[in-house]
Design a protein around this motif. Structure first.
Motif, PDB file in Angstrom:
ATOM      1  N   ASP A   1       0.841  -1.194   0.000  1.00  0.00           N
ATOM      2  CA  ASP A   1       0.000   0.000   0.000  1.00  0.00           C
ATOM      3  C   ASP A   1       0.881   1.251   0.000  1.00  0.00           C
ATOM      4  O   ASP A   1       1.961   1.252   0.593  1.00  0.00           O
ATOM      5  CB  ASP A   1      -0.885   0.005   1.246  1.00  0.00           C
ATOM      6  CG  ASP A   1      -1.968   1.071   1.216  1.00  0.00           C
ATOM      7  OD1 ASP A   1      -2.301   1.565   0.115  1.00  0.00           O
ATOM      8  OD2 ASP A   1      -2.489   1.425   2.285  1.00  0.00           O
TER       9      ASP A   1
ATOM     10  N   GLN B   1       0.245   5.488   0.613  1.00  0.00           N
ATOM     11  CA  GLN B   1      -0.725   6.533   0.940  1.00  0.00           C
ATOM     12  C   GLN B   1       0.004   7.848   1.165  1.00  0.00           C
ATOM     13  O   GLN B   1       1.137   7.865   1.654  1.00  0.00           O
ATOM     14  CB  GLN B   1      -1.492   6.180   2.205  1.00  0.00           C
ATOM     15  CG  GLN B   1      -2.378   4.983   2.065  1.00  0.00           C
ATOM     16  CD  GLN B   1      -3.148   4.704   3.335  1.00  0.00           C
ATOM     17  OE1 GLN B   1      -2.955   5.334   4.363  1.00  0.00           O
ATOM     18  NE2 GLN B   1      -4.045   3.730   3.272  1.00  0.00           N
ATOM     19  N   GLU B   2      -0.696   8.939   0.829  1.00  0.00           N
ATOM     20  CA  GLU B   2      -0.154  10.262   1.139  1.00  0.00           C
ATOM     21  C   GLU B   2      -0.679  10.642   2.510  1.00  0.00           C
ATOM     22  O   GLU B   2      -1.874  10.569   2.785  1.00  0.00           O
ATOM     23  CB  GLU B   2      -0.587  11.278   0.095  1.00  0.00           C
ATOM     24  CG  GLU B   2       0.114  12.599   0.258  1.00  0.00           C
ATOM     25  CD  GLU B   2      -0.067  13.524  -0.929  1.00  0.00           C
ATOM     26  OE1 GLU B   2       0.461  14.644  -0.870  1.00  0.00           O
ATOM     27  OE2 GLU B   2      -0.730  13.136  -1.909  1.00  0.00           O
ATOM     28  N   SER B   3       0.232  11.035   3.392  1.00  0.00           N
ATOM     29  CA  SER B   3      -0.139  11.382   4.759  1.00  0.00           C
ATOM     30  C   SER B   3       0.501  12.720   5.095  1.00  0.00           C
ATOM     31  O   SER B   3       1.613  12.769   5.615  1.00  0.00           O
ATOM     32  CB  SER B   3       0.327  10.285   5.717  1.00  0.00           C
ATOM     33  OG  SER B   3       0.051  10.647   7.032  1.00  0.00           O
TER      34      SER B   3
ATOM     35  N   PHE C   1       4.765  10.445   2.213  1.00  0.00           N
ATOM     36  CA  PHE C   1       4.138   9.260   1.647  1.00  0.00           C
ATOM     37  C   PHE C   1       4.492   8.119   2.587  1.00  0.00           C
ATOM     38  O   PHE C   1       5.639   8.017   3.029  1.00  0.00           O
ATOM     39  CB  PHE C   1       4.676   8.958   0.244  1.00  0.00           C
ATOM     40  CG  PHE C   1       4.323   9.994  -0.782  1.00  0.00           C
ATOM     41  CD1 PHE C   1       3.010  10.144  -1.219  1.00  0.00           C
ATOM     42  CD2 PHE C   1       5.298  10.813  -1.315  1.00  0.00           C
ATOM     43  CE1 PHE C   1       2.688  11.104  -2.171  1.00  0.00           C
ATOM     44  CE2 PHE C   1       4.988  11.770  -2.267  1.00  0.00           C
ATOM     45  CZ  PHE C   1       3.679  11.915  -2.689  1.00  0.00           C
TER      46      PHE C   1
ATOM     47  N   ASP D   1      -8.239   6.457  13.763  1.00  0.00           N
ATOM     48  CA  ASP D   1      -8.207   7.163  12.492  1.00  0.00           C
ATOM     49  C   ASP D   1      -9.004   8.444  12.696  1.00  0.00           C
ATOM     50  O   ASP D   1     -10.135   8.395  13.187  1.00  0.00           O
ATOM     51  CB  ASP D   1      -8.819   6.296  11.395  1.00  0.00           C
ATOM     52  CG  ASP D   1      -8.553   6.824  10.001  1.00  0.00           C
ATOM     53  OD1 ASP D   1      -7.602   7.611   9.832  1.00  0.00           O
ATOM     54  OD2 ASP D   1      -9.299   6.459   9.078  1.00  0.00           O
TER      55      ASP D   1
END
Length: 191
Positions: free
Chosen positions: A103, A105-107, A111, A179
């Motif tokens: 996976d 993801q941009e956080s 990334f 989250d």
């Protein structure tokens, strides 16, 4: 305090005393709203460390769990962090997935690339070959289920608890299964 005690403490802290052994320990607990927390520490005194962790949890609305109470909610994975500045998502995604990443993801300003624990080195090396510099590559405890935080004050409480745990001397890593919703994340950024 007697001078001998002070000198012994200094020698112990600098590693001059023989017989000091460090041990890796993992503590499990719950934060406000049932957020599962996994705390990894390296200590020479487990009694002191468990006391500090328990105290921090209880002062901030959490409680200590029994061994195995939250560990089942986490899975050990490889985690690679790459700064997003000057790098496009598609470039990182392509290089990571071709090397075996699970996976990407941009956080925020980074990334996050998640790999199987056995693929961490291979994906990290592939990024390096693609001239992508990773800020950090390590094994991480990734939650399999998450608790969504939709209230700002609850998110602030949990983030303060995580920060207080991370500030403890013996604590190395703190993992949690929450989250933050988009509206709460925007409100947190505005603070």
């Amino acid at each position: 305090m007697p001078r001998d005690n002070i000198e012994r403490a200094v020698k112990k802290g600098t590693g001059e005393l023989e017989g000091v052994s460090y041990e890796e320990v993992t503590y499990e607990g719950y934060g406000p709203s049932g957020v599962a927390i996994l705390i990894q520490a390296l200590t020479d005194n487990t009694n002191r460390t468990v006391s500090e962790v328990r105290s921090t949890l209880s002062k901030r609305g959490g409680n200590m769990g029994t061994p195995g109470s939250v560990a089942w909610m986490f899975e050990e994975k490889g985690l690679i962090t790459v700064p997003s500045e000057g790098t496009e998502f598609d470039t990182i995604f392509e290089a990571s997935v071709e090397a075996g990443a699970e996976d990407v993801q941009e956080s925020g300003e980074h990334f996050e690339i998640v790999t199987d624990r056995t693929e961490l080195y291979d994906v990290s090396a592939a990024l390096e070959q693609a001239n992508i510099t990773a800020e950090e590559a390590k094994l991480a405890q990734i939650p399999t289920t998450t608790v969504e935080l939709t209230e700002l004050d609850l998110a602030q409480k949990i983030l303060a608890l995580i920060e207080a745990l991370e500030d403890l001397d013996d604590v190395q890593d703190v993992w949690a299964n929450f989250d933050v919703s988009e509206t709460v994340a925007l409100a947190l950024e505005g603070e």
